[in-house]
Design a protein around this motif. Sequence first.
Motif, PDB file in Angstrom:
ATOM      1  N   ILE A  94       0.877  -1.175   0.000  1.00 24.31           N
ATOM      2  CA  ILE A  94       0.000   0.000   0.000  1.00 24.31           C
ATOM      3  C   ILE A  94       0.911   1.221   0.000  1.00 24.31           C
ATOM      4  O   ILE A  94       1.886   1.289   0.767  1.00 24.31           O
ATOM      5  N   VAL A  95       0.582   2.213  -0.808  1.00 23.83           N
ATOM      6  CA  VAL A  95       1.313   3.482  -0.868  1.00 23.83           C
ATOM      7  C   VAL A  95       0.278   4.596  -0.757  1.00 23.83           C
ATOM      8  O   VAL A  95      -0.736   4.566  -1.471  1.00 23.83           O
ATOM      9  N   VAL A  96       0.538   5.586   0.117  1.00 26.29           N
ATOM     10  CA  VAL A  96      -0.394   6.691   0.355  1.00 26.29           C
ATOM     11  C   VAL A  96       0.315   8.004   0.017  1.00 26.29           C
ATOM     12  O   VAL A  96       1.450   8.234   0.456  1.00 26.29           O
ATOM     13  N   HIS A  97      -0.351   8.870  -0.732  1.00 21.12           N
ATOM     14  CA  HIS A  97       0.097  10.239  -1.030  1.00 21.12           C
ATOM     15  C   HIS A  97      -0.946  11.190  -0.492  1.00 21.12           C
ATOM     16  O   HIS A  97      -2.138  10.870  -0.436  1.00 21.12           O
ATOM     17  N   ASP A  98      -0.497  12.379  -0.094  1.00 20.46           N
ATOM     18  CA  ASP A  98      -1.446  13.392   0.382  1.00 20.46           C
ATOM     19  C   ASP A  98      -2.062  14.107  -0.809  1.00 20.46           C
ATOM     20  O   ASP A  98      -1.791  13.785  -1.966  1.00 20.46           O
ATOM     21  N   ALA A  99      -2.892  15.152  -0.502  1.00 17.40           N
ATOM     22  CA  ALA A  99      -3.588  15.875  -1.567  1.00 17.40           C
ATOM     23  C   ALA A  99      -2.638  16.597  -2.482  1.00 17.40           C
ATOM     24  O   ALA A  99      -2.947  16.830  -3.665  1.00 17.40           O
ATOM     25  N   ASN A 108       5.296  -2.425   2.994  1.00 16.54           N
ATOM     26  CA  ASN A 108       5.964  -3.472   2.205  1.00 16.54           C
ATOM     27  C   ASN A 108       6.648  -2.897   0.963  1.00 16.54           C
ATOM     28  O   ASN A 108       6.775  -3.567  -0.041  1.00 16.54           O
ATOM     29  N   ILE A 109       7.092  -1.630   1.018  1.00 11.74           N
ATOM     30  CA  ILE A 109       7.895  -1.017  -0.031  1.00 11.74           C
ATOM     31  C   ILE A 109       9.250  -0.721   0.575  1.00 11.74           C
ATOM     32  O   ILE A 109       9.373   0.078   1.518  1.00 11.74           O
ATOM     33  N   VAL A 110      10.280  -1.347   0.044  1.00 12.31           N
ATOM     34  CA  VAL A 110      11.610  -1.228   0.643  1.00 12.31           C
ATOM     35  C   VAL A 110      12.585  -0.478  -0.243  1.00 12.31           C
ATOM     36  O   VAL A 110      13.656  -0.079   0.203  1.00 12.31           O
ATOM     37  N   LYS A 111      12.237  -0.281  -1.508  1.00 12.69           N
ATOM     38  CA  LYS A 111      13.156   0.374  -2.429  1.00 12.69           C
ATOM     39  C   LYS A 111      12.500   1.617  -3.009  1.00 12.69           C
ATOM     40  O   LYS A 111      11.296   1.649  -3.265  1.00 12.69           O
ATOM     41  N   ALA A 112      13.345   2.617  -3.191  1.00 17.58           N
ATOM     42  CA  ALA A 112      12.844   3.869  -3.765  1.00 17.58           C
ATOM     43  C   ALA A 112      12.405   3.671  -5.207  1.00 17.58           C
ATOM     44  O   ALA A 112      11.467   4.319  -5.682  1.00 17.58           O
ATOM     45  N   GLU A 113      13.109   2.770  -5.959  1.00 19.96           N
ATOM     46  CA  GLU A 113      12.732   2.529  -7.337  1.00 19.96           C
ATOM     47  C   GLU A 113      11.312   1.986  -7.426  1.00 19.96           C
ATOM     48  O   GLU A 113      10.526   2.339  -8.323  1.00 19.96           O
ATOM     49  N   GLN A 114      10.958   1.101  -6.456  1.00 21.82           N
ATOM     50  CA  GLN A 114       9.596   0.579  -6.444  1.00 21.82           C
ATOM     51  C   GLN A 114       8.584   1.678  -6.185  1.00 21.82           C
ATOM     52  O   GLN A 114       7.511   1.720  -6.801  1.00 21.82           O
ATOM     53  N   LEU A 115       8.913   2.592  -5.299  1.00 22.34           N
ATOM     54  CA  LEU A 115       8.008   3.675  -4.973  1.00 22.34           C
ATOM     55  C   LEU A 115       7.806   4.595  -6.177  1.00 22.34           C
ATOM     56  O   LEU A 115       6.677   5.007  -6.473  1.00 22.34           O
ATOM     57  N   ASN A 116       8.889   4.909  -6.854  1.00 21.96           N
ATOM     58  CA  ASN A 116       8.772   5.777  -8.028  1.00 21.96           C
ATOM     59  C   ASN A 116       7.957   5.076  -9.141  1.00 21.96           C
ATOM     60  O   ASN A 116       7.160   5.713  -9.851  1.00 21.96           O
ATOM     61  N   TYR A 117       8.181   3.767  -9.316  1.00 20.88           N
ATOM     62  CA  TYR A 117       7.452   3.009 -10.350  1.00 20.88           C
ATOM     63  C   TYR A 117       5.963   3.021 -10.067  1.00 20.88           C
ATOM     64  O   TYR A 117       5.138   3.245 -10.961  1.00 20.88           O
ATOM     65  N   ILE A 118       5.583   2.800  -8.781  1.00 17.44           N
ATOM     66  CA  ILE A 118       4.169   2.746  -8.412  1.00 17.44           C
ATOM     67  C   ILE A 118       3.547   4.128  -8.535  1.00 17.44           C
ATOM     68  O   ILE A 118       2.415   4.291  -9.022  1.00 17.44           O
ATOM     69  N   SER A 119       4.279   5.167  -8.104  1.00 18.79           N
ATOM     70  CA  SER A 119       3.707   6.522  -8.127  1.00 18.79           C
ATOM     71  C   SER A 119       3.482   7.016  -9.545  1.00 18.79           C
ATOM     72  O   SER A 119       2.647   7.907  -9.776  1.00 18.79           O
TER      73      SER A 119
END
Length: 562
Positions: A94-99, A108-119
């Motif tokens: 699960i990834v949450v962004h504000d407004a 369960n996100i451990v790498k920044a690359e994964q976060l950038n890919y999902i975002s």
Amino acid sequence: MRKQFKQIFTAWLSTISAKLAIGIVFLVCSISLFIYIFAPTHAEKQSFKLLDDRANDVANITGRIIGPALISDSEKDLEDILTAAVRKDHLEFIVVHDAAGEYRSAYNIVKAEQLNYISAIKQNRVSDDGLIYIASAPIIDNGHETGYLYIGLSTAETRTIVARHKSIISWACALFLILGVVVAIILRKLIAAPINRLKDTLEKLTEGDLTQRSSINSSDEIGYLAHSVNELVNYWETSQRKWGNLNQDLEQRVSSRTTELEDEINERKKAEDELRLFTARLERSNRELEDFAFVASHDLQEPLRKVQAFGDRLKAVCADELSEKGLTYLERMQSAAGRMQTLIKDLLTFSRVSSKAQPFVVLDLNKIAREVLSDMEVSIERQGGRVELSELQEIEADPLQMRQLLQNLIGNGLKFHKENEPPVVKVHSEIIRERRGGHGQGKNLCHLVVEDNGIGFDEKYCDRIFTVFQRLHGRSEYEGTGLGLAVCRKIVERHSGTITAKSVPGEGSKFLITMPLKQNNEETDKIDIVQNANQDDSAENLDEPQKIQGDGMETSFMVPCP
């Protein structure tokens, strides 16, 4: 070996069994291939659609739960909610962004690359490795969007379902193929085999073995066809027996007809022989007629001229020495010689209608009629008569004979006029169409009419007035030899035409002539032959005086002296 196999295979392909089997197998394979290609794809789409619906539901529910925690800025509450949601819905992350779109929290996100890919994902989709289905949804709190949520669901279960569907479809296609082969075998047995047996029976029948019958007893169309073949063979056998009798009868009829034809041929040969004899007789008669014409124009006229010359000399020299009775005898002799000379000239004219005829040419009847009137001018003035000439046509004819025709008819109209009434002769014509019963209209005809206001005659004599030496009046009343109208009829018949008359005693006569505008040479030749034959018959009867008794008047026909 290969060539022999090819021949056997080609022969098998031409059979109905092969065509039926190939058709069924091709149909079944086509359907199976279609199912094998499109059914798994459809099943996969349906499975991932269900996964997409589940992901949207989870994302929306989770977004409503996270909304208050995201507003309160409590990181611990937010992490607890994320952990509970992951465990409850078996989420991968699960990834949450504000407004404002800034990262707030993740599970369960451990790498920044994964976060950038999902975002960076804007729509629901499967990850590049195909293991996770990524979905997104807005975080709503009291009707306001407070952030954005990304979740990941495992595709393992969906891939398992898709694999199971593919396996089921493959087995179904295989079973369908097997079923198609079985159906082909059954149809071959039910359809192709009976047809082959029927074919074998027909082959033997065509070879002449009429004892063969089809043994197919089914109630379907093939059975009906086999029954029809058997009925046809039975009818064929019956017909052959009848044909045998008919052949015998036909042979008898042919033999009888052959005998009749031979008799007809013999009769035709006899008729041809008679025709040749008649032609020879006709040619002889023509020669005799020409000889007669020569004699009439030379030998007969020469003695007459001498009789007339010596009679004139005797009257001039010895008139004073002769008694009154002698002078009467002399005048009667000169009158008889003159009539005889006129008769010879008329006979010569009558004979030359056919023997001395000129070729047909296109001529203007107006010109011919004016020339005739010019020649008869003195006679017309002497009798105080009048000839009314209307516009006439151009026809194909003999100029001299047309001149003779008009001269005779106009001369008759002037001669046979009433006492104390000047003669009036009218000449006019028109073009008519020949009528042929049941065959439409024929060629164009010239209808020539010559009418007068003379003494007329009884129409019961209409046919006989055109006969040679016919006279309806004595010499003391009207001069003439009785050959004028006979010459007219012969001229008209030579021109393939007809002539007739209409009359009432005391009211004048009307002569109607019909001739084609253009002549047919073959028809004209035939008419000349008939005319010559009639002329020959007339010549044979010249020595028989004839009389007509009617209306208290005896009418005599003049005949030549023997």
